[in-house]
Design a protein around this motif. Structure first.
Motif, PDB file in Angstrom:
ATOM      1  N   THR A 185     -17.923  24.204 -16.081  1.00  0.00           N
ATOM      2  CA  THR A 185     -15.778  22.342 -15.345  1.00  0.00           C
ATOM      3  C   THR A 185     -15.030  23.591 -14.133  1.00  0.00           C
ATOM      4  O   THR A 185     -14.905  22.328 -13.551  1.00  0.00           O
ATOM      5  CB  THR A 185     -15.218  22.628 -16.526  1.00  0.00           C
ATOM      6  OG1 THR A 185     -13.917  23.893 -16.466  1.00  0.00           O
ATOM      7  CG2 THR A 185     -16.032  21.876 -17.775  1.00  0.00           C
TER       8      THR A 185
ATOM      9  N   ASP B  76     -15.662  21.063 -11.287  1.00  0.00           N
ATOM     10  CA  ASP B  76     -14.248  19.051 -11.533  1.00  0.00           C
ATOM     11  C   ASP B  76     -12.684  19.452 -11.098  1.00  0.00           C
ATOM     12  O   ASP B  76     -12.156  18.880 -10.794  1.00  0.00           O
ATOM     13  CB  ASP B  76     -14.390  19.665 -13.131  1.00  0.00           C
ATOM     14  CG  ASP B  76     -16.067  18.890 -13.541  1.00  0.00           C
ATOM     15  OD1 ASP B  76     -16.332  18.379 -13.240  1.00  0.00           O
ATOM     16  OD2 ASP B  76     -15.719  19.030 -14.678  1.00  0.00           O
TER      17      ASP B  76
ATOM     18  N   LEU C 142     -15.948  11.184 -12.282  1.00  0.00           N
ATOM     19  CA  LEU C 142     -17.142  11.934 -13.550  1.00  0.00           C
ATOM     20  C   LEU C 142     -17.130  13.309 -13.678  1.00  0.00           C
ATOM     21  O   LEU C 142     -16.985  14.074 -12.351  1.00  0.00           O
ATOM     22  CB  LEU C 142     -18.008  11.472 -13.338  1.00  0.00           C
ATOM     23  CG  LEU C 142     -18.236   9.742 -13.648  1.00  0.00           C
ATOM     24  CD1 LEU C 142     -19.620   9.496 -13.510  1.00  0.00           C
ATOM     25  CD2 LEU C 142     -18.058   9.602 -14.276  1.00  0.00           C
ATOM     26  N   PRO C 143     -16.874  14.444 -15.156  1.00  0.00           N
ATOM     27  CA  PRO C 143     -16.626  15.394 -15.198  1.00  0.00           C
ATOM     28  C   PRO C 143     -18.309  15.934 -14.044  1.00  0.00           C
ATOM     29  O   PRO C 143     -19.565  14.841 -14.208  1.00  0.00           O
ATOM     30  CB  PRO C 143     -17.056  16.033 -16.545  1.00  0.00           C
ATOM     31  CG  PRO C 143     -16.030  14.680 -16.899  1.00  0.00           C
ATOM     32  CD  PRO C 143     -17.093  13.640 -15.987  1.00  0.00           C
ATOM     33  N   TRP C 144     -18.324  17.054 -13.731  1.00  0.00           N
ATOM     34  CA  TRP C 144     -19.437  17.085 -12.518  1.00  0.00           C
ATOM     35  C   TRP C 144     -20.879  17.116 -13.675  1.00  0.00           C
ATOM     36  O   TRP C 144     -21.839  16.665 -13.525  1.00  0.00           O
ATOM     37  CB  TRP C 144     -19.613  18.821 -12.054  1.00  0.00           C
ATOM     38  CG  TRP C 144     -20.709  19.312 -11.590  1.00  0.00           C
ATOM     39  CD1 TRP C 144     -21.196  18.449 -10.332  1.00  0.00           C
ATOM     40  CD2 TRP C 144     -21.215  20.229 -11.787  1.00  0.00           C
ATOM     41  NE1 TRP C 144     -22.027  19.127  -9.702  1.00  0.00           N
ATOM     42  CE2 TRP C 144     -23.127  20.146 -11.314  1.00  0.00           C
ATOM     43  CE3 TRP C 144     -21.750  20.580 -13.303  1.00  0.00           C
ATOM     44  CZ2 TRP C 144     -23.726  20.770 -11.283  1.00  0.00           C
ATOM     45  CZ3 TRP C 144     -22.931  21.283 -13.220  1.00  0.00           C
ATOM     46  CH2 TRP C 144     -24.160  21.539 -11.862  1.00  0.00           C
ATOM     47  N   MET C 145     -20.591  17.371 -14.985  1.00  0.00           N
ATOM     48  CA  MET C 145     -21.962  17.974 -15.761  1.00  0.00           C
ATOM     49  C   MET C 145     -22.198  16.249 -16.614  1.00  0.00           C
ATOM     50  O   MET C 145     -23.250  15.807 -17.026  1.00  0.00           O
ATOM     51  CB  MET C 145     -21.147  18.518 -17.150  1.00  0.00           C
ATOM     52  CG  MET C 145     -21.745  19.786 -16.758  1.00  0.00           C
ATOM     53  SD  MET C 145     -23.305  20.541 -16.653  1.00  0.00           S
ATOM     54  CE  MET C 145     -24.095  20.045 -18.303  1.00  0.00           C
ATOM     55  N   GLU C 146     -21.651  15.301 -15.924  1.00  0.00           N
ATOM     56  CA  GLU C 146     -21.918  13.915 -16.279  1.00  0.00           C
ATOM     57  C   GLU C 146     -22.455  12.570 -15.013  1.00  0.00           C
ATOM     58  O   GLU C 146     -22.652  11.694 -14.697  1.00  0.00           O
ATOM     59  CB  GLU C 146     -20.396  12.816 -17.233  1.00  0.00           C
ATOM     60  CG  GLU C 146     -20.513  13.596 -18.283  1.00  0.00           C
ATOM     61  CD  GLU C 146     -19.031  12.935 -18.893  1.00  0.00           C
ATOM     62  OE1 GLU C 146     -18.685  12.574 -18.888  1.00  0.00           O
ATOM     63  OE2 GLU C 146     -18.584  13.410 -19.102  1.00  0.00           O
ATOM     64  N   SER C 147     -22.308  13.903 -14.125  1.00  0.00           N
ATOM     65  CA  SER C 147     -22.504  12.860 -12.630  1.00  0.00           C
ATOM     66  C   SER C 147     -24.022  13.531 -11.926  1.00  0.00           C
ATOM     67  O   SER C 147     -24.035  14.163 -11.614  1.00  0.00           O
ATOM     68  CB  SER C 147     -20.848  14.113 -12.056  1.00  0.00           C
ATOM     69  OG  SER C 147     -21.808  12.800 -10.136  1.00  0.00           O
ATOM     70  N   PHE C 148     -24.033  11.841 -12.451  1.00  0.00           N
ATOM     71  CA  PHE C 148     -25.963  11.488 -12.338  1.00  0.00           C
ATOM     72  C   PHE C 148     -26.209  11.482 -10.912  1.00  0.00           C
ATOM     73  O   PHE C 148     -27.448  11.289  -9.907  1.00  0.00           O
ATOM     74  CB  PHE C 148     -26.496  12.186 -13.481  1.00  0.00           C
ATOM     75  CG  PHE C 148     -26.769  12.340 -14.037  1.00  0.00           C
ATOM     76  CD1 PHE C 148     -27.301  13.704 -14.395  1.00  0.00           C
ATOM     77  CD2 PHE C 148     -26.083  11.971 -15.443  1.00  0.00           C
ATOM     78  CE1 PHE C 148     -27.249  14.272 -15.358  1.00  0.00           C
ATOM     79  CE2 PHE C 148     -25.763  12.667 -16.131  1.00  0.00           C
ATOM     80  CZ  PHE C 148     -25.904  13.343 -16.786  1.00  0.00           C
ATOM     81  N   ASP C 149     -25.273  10.438  -9.839  1.00  0.00           N
ATOM     82  CA  ASP C 149     -25.514   9.660  -9.015  1.00  0.00           C
ATOM     83  C   ASP C 149     -24.833  11.027  -7.592  1.00  0.00           C
ATOM     84  O   ASP C 149     -23.905  10.894  -7.269  1.00  0.00           O
ATOM     85  CB  ASP C 149     -24.666   8.262  -9.227  1.00  0.00           C
ATOM     86  CG  ASP C 149     -24.303   7.510  -7.263  1.00  0.00           C
ATOM     87  OD1 ASP C 149     -24.947   7.753  -6.624  1.00  0.00           O
ATOM     88  OD2 ASP C 149     -24.119   6.662  -7.950  1.00  0.00           O
TER      89      ASP C 149
END
Length: 124
Positions: free
Chosen positions: A79, A82, A99-106
């Motif tokens: 985290t 973030d 978005l949290p970094w772990m959920e940001s794929f774009d």
């Protein structure tokens, strides 16, 4: 900026043997740096010396932010990205990524220039 000043002839590169001596000194120093926070402090000191070489003002003064970032990283590796920080130069808090970094794929430019799904710029 340091290298630009060299290219423009505003800063003279030290003699090769002096450069090698400085590199060797830094390598020996690096072997003694035992914690991430000490490494960050050493890197900050080096950046300040490069800044002083070219007369850059204001002072970089980013050690506190880098140390806090490193502390966050040690607290939670998933985290720490973030977090947002206050700019040393403007005094403004950076907006957190939506978005949290772990959920940001774009990782496209367009993806990073969106806040809550709305593009900050009309054209890229």
């Amino acid at each position: 900026l340091w290298m630009i000043n060299v290219i423009k002839g505003l800063l003279k590169v030290p003699a090769g043997r002096n450069c090698l001596r400085e590199i060797e000194t830094h390598l020996k120093t690096n072997e003694t740096l035992l914690t991430a926070l000490i490494i960050v402090k050493d890197q900050s000191t080096y950046m300040e010396s490069l800044s002083a070489d070219i007369g850059y003002e204001p002072k970089l003064g980013c050690l506190d932010i880098a140390a806090l970032w490193e502390t966050h990283k040690n607290e939670d590796i998933l985290t720490y990205r973030d977090k947002s920080f206050v700019s040393h130069f403007t005094g403004h808090q950076a907006p957190p990524h939506p978005l949290p970094w772990m959920e940001s794929f774009d990782d496209s430019l367009e993806g990073w220039l969106k806040v809550n799904g709305v593009a900050l710029l009309k054209e890229f």
